[in-house]
Design a protein around this motif. Structure first.
Motif, PDB file in Angstrom:
ATOM      1  N   LEU A 546      41.339 -14.049  30.757  1.00 19.99           N
ATOM      2  CA  LEU A 546      42.334 -13.812  31.583  1.00 19.99           C
ATOM      3  C   LEU A 546      43.207 -15.252  32.236  1.00 19.99           C
ATOM      4  CD1 LEU A 546      41.281 -10.647  33.390  1.00 19.99           C
ATOM      5  CD2 LEU A 546      43.240 -10.530  31.858  1.00 19.99           C
ATOM      6  N   GLU A 547      42.267 -16.112  32.579  1.00 12.73           N
ATOM      7  CA  GLU A 547      42.566 -17.258  32.885  1.00 12.73           C
ATOM      8  C   GLU A 547      41.815 -18.464  32.424  1.00 12.73           C
ATOM      9  OE1 GLU A 547      42.227 -19.101  37.481  1.00 12.73           O
ATOM     10  OE2 GLU A 547      41.354 -17.326  37.302  1.00 12.73           O
ATOM     11  N   PRO A 548      42.368 -18.933  31.184  1.00 13.15           N
ATOM     12  CA  PRO A 548      41.791 -19.729  30.108  1.00 13.15           C
ATOM     13  C   PRO A 548      41.551 -21.061  30.623  1.00 13.15           C
ATOM     14  CG  PRO A 548      43.986 -18.928  29.531  1.00 13.15           C
ATOM     15  CD  PRO A 548      43.785 -18.090  30.656  1.00 13.15           C
ATOM     16  N   HIS A 549      42.384 -21.564  31.793  1.00 14.24           N
ATOM     17  CA  HIS A 549      42.118 -22.809  32.242  1.00 14.24           C
ATOM     18  C   HIS A 549      41.262 -22.985  33.501  1.00 14.24           C
ATOM     19  CE1 HIS A 549      45.437 -24.064  29.680  1.00 14.24           C
ATOM     20  NE2 HIS A 549      46.263 -22.969  30.217  1.00 14.24           N
ATOM     21  N   LEU A 550      40.416 -21.839  33.803  1.00 14.38           N
ATOM     22  CA  LEU A 550      39.985 -21.979  35.219  1.00 14.38           C
ATOM     23  C   LEU A 550      38.436 -22.718  34.771  1.00 14.38           C
ATOM     24  CD1 LEU A 550      38.919 -20.714  37.818  1.00 14.38           C
ATOM     25  CD2 LEU A 550      37.461 -18.910  36.383  1.00 14.38           C
ATOM     26  N   THR A 551      38.513 -23.857  35.892  1.00 19.82           N
ATOM     27  CA  THR A 551      37.111 -24.626  35.854  1.00 19.82           C
ATOM     28  C   THR A 551      36.519 -24.442  37.273  1.00 19.82           C
ATOM     29  OG1 THR A 551      38.525 -26.611  36.573  1.00 19.82           O
ATOM     30  CG2 THR A 551      38.198 -26.395  34.075  1.00 19.82           C
ATOM     31  N   ILE A 552      35.234 -25.055  37.226  1.00 26.01           N
ATOM     32  CA  ILE A 552      34.588 -25.188  38.538  1.00 26.01           C
ATOM     33  C   ILE A 552      35.600 -25.969  39.553  1.00 26.01           C
ATOM     34  CG2 ILE A 552      32.667 -25.653  39.881  1.00 26.01           C
ATOM     35  CD1 ILE A 552      32.356 -23.308  38.213  1.00 26.01           C
ATOM     36  N   ARG A 553      35.890 -26.916  39.186  1.00 23.83           N
ATOM     37  CA  ARG A 553      36.776 -27.839  39.929  1.00 23.83           C
ATOM     38  C   ARG A 553      37.953 -27.069  40.258  1.00 23.83           C
ATOM     39  NH1 ARG A 553      39.708 -33.792  38.235  1.00 23.83           N
ATOM     40  NH2 ARG A 553      40.479 -34.224  39.884  1.00 23.83           N
ATOM     41  N   SER A 554      38.609 -26.454  39.415  1.00 23.64           N
ATOM     42  CA  SER A 554      39.942 -26.065  39.956  1.00 23.64           C
ATOM     43  C   SER A 554      39.761 -24.700  41.008  1.00 23.64           C
ATOM     44  CB  SER A 554      40.747 -25.451  38.785  1.00 23.64           C
ATOM     45  OG  SER A 554      40.066 -24.266  38.044  1.00 23.64           O
ATOM     46  N   TRP A 555      38.721 -24.063  40.755  1.00 24.50           N
ATOM     47  CA  TRP A 555      38.197 -22.900  41.676  1.00 24.50           C
ATOM     48  C   TRP A 555      38.017 -23.461  43.034  1.00 24.50           C
ATOM     49  CZ3 TRP A 555      33.469 -21.816  44.159  1.00 24.50           C
ATOM     50  CH2 TRP A 555      33.509 -20.599  44.798  1.00 24.50           C
ATOM     51  N   ARG A 556      37.077 -24.687  42.986  1.00 23.03           N
ATOM     52  CA  ARG A 556      36.699 -25.232  44.583  1.00 23.03           C
ATOM     53  C   ARG A 556      38.114 -25.954  45.038  1.00 23.03           C
ATOM     54  NH1 ARG A 556      31.569 -27.528  44.880  1.00 23.03           N
ATOM     55  NH2 ARG A 556      30.284 -27.406  43.030  1.00 23.03           N
ATOM     56  N   GLU A 557      39.048 -26.101  44.362  1.00 24.13           N
ATOM     57  CA  GLU A 557      40.195 -26.680  45.063  1.00 24.13           C
ATOM     58  C   GLU A 557      41.313 -25.486  45.661  1.00 24.13           C
ATOM     59  OE1 GLU A 557      42.578 -28.584  41.918  1.00 24.13           O
ATOM     60  OE2 GLU A 557      41.340 -30.417  41.846  1.00 24.13           O
ATOM     61  N   GLY A 567      29.984 -21.083  49.521  1.00 20.20           N
ATOM     62  CA  GLY A 567      30.789 -21.729  48.602  1.00 20.20           C
ATOM     63  C   GLY A 567      30.279 -22.504  47.293  1.00 20.20           C
ATOM     64  N   GLU A 568      29.292 -23.319  47.750  1.00 26.79           N
ATOM     65  CA  GLU A 568      28.266 -24.106  46.635  1.00 26.79           C
ATOM     66  C   GLU A 568      27.588 -23.215  46.012  1.00 26.79           C
ATOM     67  OE1 GLU A 568      28.972 -27.428  46.367  1.00 26.79           O
ATOM     68  OE2 GLU A 568      30.464 -27.020  47.628  1.00 26.79           O
ATOM     69  N   GLU A 569      26.896 -22.257  46.593  1.00 25.56           N
ATOM     70  CA  GLU A 569      26.116 -21.189  46.048  1.00 25.56           C
ATOM     71  C   GLU A 569      26.967 -20.544  44.891  1.00 25.56           C
ATOM     72  OE1 GLU A 569      24.335 -16.947  47.212  1.00 25.56           O
ATOM     73  OE2 GLU A 569      23.861 -18.578  48.592  1.00 25.56           O
ATOM     74  N   TRP A 570      28.145 -20.187  45.182  1.00 23.94           N
ATOM     75  CA  TRP A 570      28.939 -19.434  44.111  1.00 23.94           C
ATOM     76  C   TRP A 570      29.492 -20.210  43.142  1.00 23.94           C
ATOM     77  CZ3 TRP A 570      32.606 -16.699  48.253  1.00 23.94           C
ATOM     78  CH2 TRP A 570      31.909 -15.528  48.832  1.00 23.94           C
ATOM     79  N   ALA A 571      29.721 -21.518  43.370  1.00 23.20           N
ATOM     80  CA  ALA A 571      30.190 -22.570  42.200  1.00 23.20           C
ATOM     81  C   ALA A 571      28.972 -22.655  41.333  1.00 23.20           C
ATOM     82  CB  ALA A 571      30.729 -23.812  42.827  1.00 23.20           C
ATOM     83  N   SER A 572      27.825 -22.796  41.891  1.00 24.66           N
ATOM     84  CA  SER A 572      26.522 -23.069  41.197  1.00 24.66           C
ATOM     85  C   SER A 572      26.474 -21.889  40.122  1.00 24.66           C
ATOM     86  CB  SER A 572      25.384 -23.344  41.738  1.00 24.66           C
ATOM     87  OG  SER A 572      24.276 -23.616  41.119  1.00 24.66           O
ATOM     88  N   VAL A 573      26.618 -20.703  40.565  1.00 23.15           N
ATOM     89  CA  VAL A 573      26.240 -19.353  39.641  1.00 23.15           C
ATOM     90  C   VAL A 573      27.403 -19.275  38.585  1.00 23.15           C
ATOM     91  CG1 VAL A 573      26.121 -17.078  39.824  1.00 23.15           C
ATOM     92  CG2 VAL A 573      25.066 -18.516  41.496  1.00 23.15           C
ATOM     93  N   LEU A 574      28.642 -19.465  38.919  1.00 24.46           N
ATOM     94  CA  LEU A 574      29.554 -19.344  38.175  1.00 24.46           C
ATOM     95  C   LEU A 574      29.516 -20.374  36.808  1.00 24.46           C
ATOM     96  CD1 LEU A 574      32.582 -18.762  40.353  1.00 24.46           C
ATOM     97  CD2 LEU A 574      31.638 -17.179  38.715  1.00 24.46           C
ATOM     98  N   HIS A 575      28.901 -21.596  37.272  1.00 24.55           N
ATOM     99  CA  HIS A 575      28.813 -22.524  36.178  1.00 24.55           C
ATOM    100  C   HIS A 575      27.853 -22.367  35.237  1.00 24.55           C
ATOM    101  CE1 HIS A 575      28.809 -26.487  34.400  1.00 24.55           C
ATOM    102  NE2 HIS A 575      27.702 -26.830  34.582  1.00 24.55           N
ATOM    103  N   GLN A 576      26.713 -21.975  35.758  1.00 24.43           N
ATOM    104  CA  GLN A 576      25.503 -21.329  35.085  1.00 24.43           C
ATOM    105  C   GLN A 576      26.010 -20.230  34.208  1.00 24.43           C
ATOM    106  OE1 GLN A 576      21.657 -21.272  37.105  1.00 24.43           O
ATOM    107  NE2 GLN A 576      22.781 -21.448  38.693  1.00 24.43           N
ATOM    108  N   ALA A 577      26.964 -19.233  34.649  1.00 23.35           N
ATOM    109  CA  ALA A 577      27.473 -18.033  33.706  1.00 23.35           C
ATOM    110  C   ALA A 577      28.163 -18.385  32.877  1.00 23.35           C
ATOM    111  CB  ALA A 577      27.803 -17.270  34.672  1.00 23.35           C
ATOM    112  N   GLY A 578      29.025 -19.811  32.859  1.00 22.06           N
ATOM    113  CA  GLY A 578      29.772 -20.171  31.771  1.00 22.06           C
ATOM    114  C   GLY A 578      31.378 -20.732  32.063  1.00 22.06           C
ATOM    115  N   VAL A 579      31.466 -20.697  33.270  1.00 18.59           N
ATOM    116  CA  VAL A 579      32.675 -21.604  33.799  1.00 18.59           C
ATOM    117  C   VAL A 579      32.693 -22.910  33.751  1.00 18.59           C
ATOM    118  CG1 VAL A 579      34.207 -21.620  35.533  1.00 18.59           C
ATOM    119  CG2 VAL A 579      33.389 -19.569  35.347  1.00 18.59           C
ATOM    120  N   PRO A 580      33.198 -23.504  32.778  1.00 19.59           N
ATOM    121  CA  PRO A 580      33.087 -25.040  32.776  1.00 19.59           C
ATOM    122  C   PRO A 580      33.381 -25.846  33.921  1.00 19.59           C
ATOM    123  CG  PRO A 580      35.351 -24.490  31.790  1.00 19.59           C
ATOM    124  CD  PRO A 580      34.396 -23.080  32.172  1.00 19.59           C
TER     125      PRO A 580
END
Length: 581
Positions: A546-557, A567-580
């Motif tokens: 649904l959101e092919p350009h999503l990255t951890i960086r863009s999500w943080r922004e 926020g740091e906890e969620w970013a870490s989990v999303l990255h481990q689950a596969g968000v680049p």
């Protein structure tokens, strides 16, 4: 030739409806009226008939007073002629007046004054005359006209607000109704007492109880205006037709029904009818325990109310998708726009924007349509559809500012202004003030409680987040966009580390709307924290589709939780689950 002229533009309100209703009759009346204006009214006021505009006229005058007096004469003549017509055939006019230098040729006028008069016209309601500040400066209040200041008004395609005034003929009593009420933005529902199918039934008062409980439930829906029980109970025992009920209560929909008590069980038949067409929009049969209804158990009542609310939303959405915009009532535009916006499919989302823009053009002094348009811009950014999030943030902020200029105490506008400051501007202190002010004006505003709870979640305040979102869901059990409430409640439970509950809420939200990217992120985090790593990776896969350009960086922004531990906890989990990264 260039000259200073007072420009008056007028048009017919709901001309499309009048043409569709009786084309030849309307055209005959209108052409005769235009000729009367041209030959009888304009010569008395040194006016010039520049041209006809189909369902309107472009007129110009030597001075402001002549233009205003001519407008009063046109209005009075129109009112006189309307007295001989049935209400449905009456021709209502709206007028706008500006004074400016214009370019004059034999057949037309050109220039800024003409376009400004056309924009000012859109501020007028049926039977109203609205003027600019330039015109107002040349009038003497109470002598030339009764004048009401409308304040700074926002007009389409004009970057800065314009000061506008509403005028009426001078007289000993005010002739301008304060705060002209634009056509209702909510459909009106009347619930009449249910009738018994057994005249000897000892529980004949049960019909009153069913109606009262349904009114109580349905009144909590933010999408409906529900007539009070004291008004509808007069129809108990009367064999009144749908047309009679609608006419007396001014209702768009009527909910009625019958019941039978047998072996301590209640069989209920309910029917929702559209008042104007008489068509049945929904009907159903239900069975429940008599003791439960009498003791206050609400399962049966809640189910009927939820289905009635949904049926009205579906009916209005279908109407909006099948009829031309000018023929639609304002509440149809609003309900359809909000429904389409929350579907979160690109085509429907764009259509929602078109409907809201049309409603704002029709009702420029209403706060609610602008508030929803602001939410549209927030959702656009959240879904990853915005090409310029900064521009969307500024447009959303402008919408809420205009909404609050129109109605500073509108709890919806205050709540969505808080939403803009939370999710787009990340000014959480300002957002807190907006939510608190919204709840001060309306302690039962479920959306304000929901968004306030989400703010607590972003600030890593789990218990407060859960408390607020639970209250929101309790206040709005019938909300047709319940997925949104469940999604934000899931985020609140994530912050409180209540992952089982967060997962259940996210799953229920996605069952109603599988395209909400925020819900998918919440579900992936809950699944990962519960040790369901493969499920979390599959959820992230759906998210990335649904959101092919999503990255951890863009999500943080864009995430308001950035800078907080959660926020740091969620970013870490999303990255481990596969968000680049």
């Amino acid at each position: 030739m260039r000259a200073k002229r007072a420009v008056l533009i007028l048009d017919v309100v709901e001309s499309v409806r009048l043409v569709e209703q009786d084309e030849s009759e309307f055209i005959s009346h209108w052409l005769a009226f235009v000729e009367h204006v041209r030959s009888r009214i304009l010569p008395d006021h040194n006016g010039h008939f520049t041209k006809g505009l189909g369902d309107g006229m472009l007129l110009d005058f030597d001075d402001v007073r002549s233009a205003v007096l001519a407008a009063f004469s046109i209005q009075q003549e129109r009112n006189r002629q309307n007295q001989a017509l049935p209400p449905a055939q009456q021709i209502m006019l709206r007028m706008g007046i500006e004074i400016s230098d214009v370019i004059i040729d034999q057949a037309d006028l050109y220039g800024r004054g003409v376009s400004r008069a056309a924009r000012i016209l859109t501020l007028a309601g049926p039977g109203e005359i609205v003027i600019s500040a330039n015109v107002r400066d040349q009038l003497t209040a109470d002598l030339d006209a009764d004048i009401e200041d409308l304040g700074e008004c926002y007009l389409k395609h004009m970057p800065q607000p314009v000061r506008a005034y509403r005028v009426g003929p001078p007289g000993p009593r005010p002739v301008i109704e304060t705060g002209y009420a634009f056509e209702g933005l909510l459909p009106t529902l009347a619930v009449v007492p249910f009738t018994t199918r057994d005249p000897e039934d000892e529980h004949h008062v049960l019909g009153e109880v069913l109606a009262e409980e349904l009114i109580q439930d349905l009144s909590r829906s933010p999408e409906l205006h529900v007539i009070s029980r004291l008004s509808t109970t007069v129809f108990r025992g009367r064999d009144a037709s749908l047309a009679q009920v609608s006419a007396n209560l001014n209702a768009n929909y009527v909910l009625s029904g019958s019941y039978r008590v047998q072996n301590r069980q209640v069989m209920v038949e309910a029917e929702l009818a559209e008042a104007k067409s008489g068509q049945v929009a929904w009907s159903a049969r239900y069975k429940g325990q008599l003791s439960g209804i009498i003791s206050g158990k609400r399962d049966l009542i809640d189910e009927i109310a939820a289905n009635v609310n949904a049926a009205i939303m579906v009916s209005e959405l279908q109407r909006a998708q099948s009829q031309a915009l000018p023929t639609l009532k304002s509440y149809t535009l609003l309900l359809a726009a909000v429904a389409l916006m929350h579907r979160l499919s690109p085509h429907d989302f764009s259509e929602a924007h078109r409907l809201l823009e049309a409603l704002i053009e029709r009702a420029p002094r209403q706060a609610i349509p602008r508030a929803w348009l602001a939410k549209w811009h927030v959702l656009r950014v959240q879904q990853g559809w915005s090409d310029d999030p900064h521009q969307d943030a500024q447009l959303a902020l402008r919408c809420t500012k205009q909404a609050l200029d129109a109605d500073p105490q509108c709890s919806l506008a205050l709540a969505i202004d808080g939403f803009v400051h939370t999710n787009l501007l990340k000014k959480l202190d300002v957002a807190t003030e907006r939510y608190d002010l919204a709840l001060l004006n309306n302690p039962n505003d479920s959306l304000a409680w929901l968004l306030k709870g989400t703010l607590h979640a972003f600030k890593d305040e789990g218990q407060q987040a859960v408390s607020c979102t639970q209250r929101a869901r309790k206040l709005s059990p019938l909300d047709p966009h319940r997925y949104f409430y469940d999604s934000l409640a899931a985020t609140a439970h994530l912050t409180a580390h209540q992952f089982d509950r967060a997962l259940k809420l996210a799953q229920r939200s996605l069952k109603s709307n599988c395209t909400h990217t925020s819900t998918l992120r919440a579900m992936a985090i809950a699944q990962w924290e519960l040790g369901h790593h493969d499920d979390a990776r599959r959820t992230v896969g759906r998210l990335m589709q649904l959101e092919p350009h999503l990255t951890i960086r863009s999500w943080r922004e864009r995430s308001p939780s950035t800078g907080y531990r959660i926020g740091e906890e969620w970013a870490s989990v999303l990255h481990q689950a596969g968000v680049p990264e």
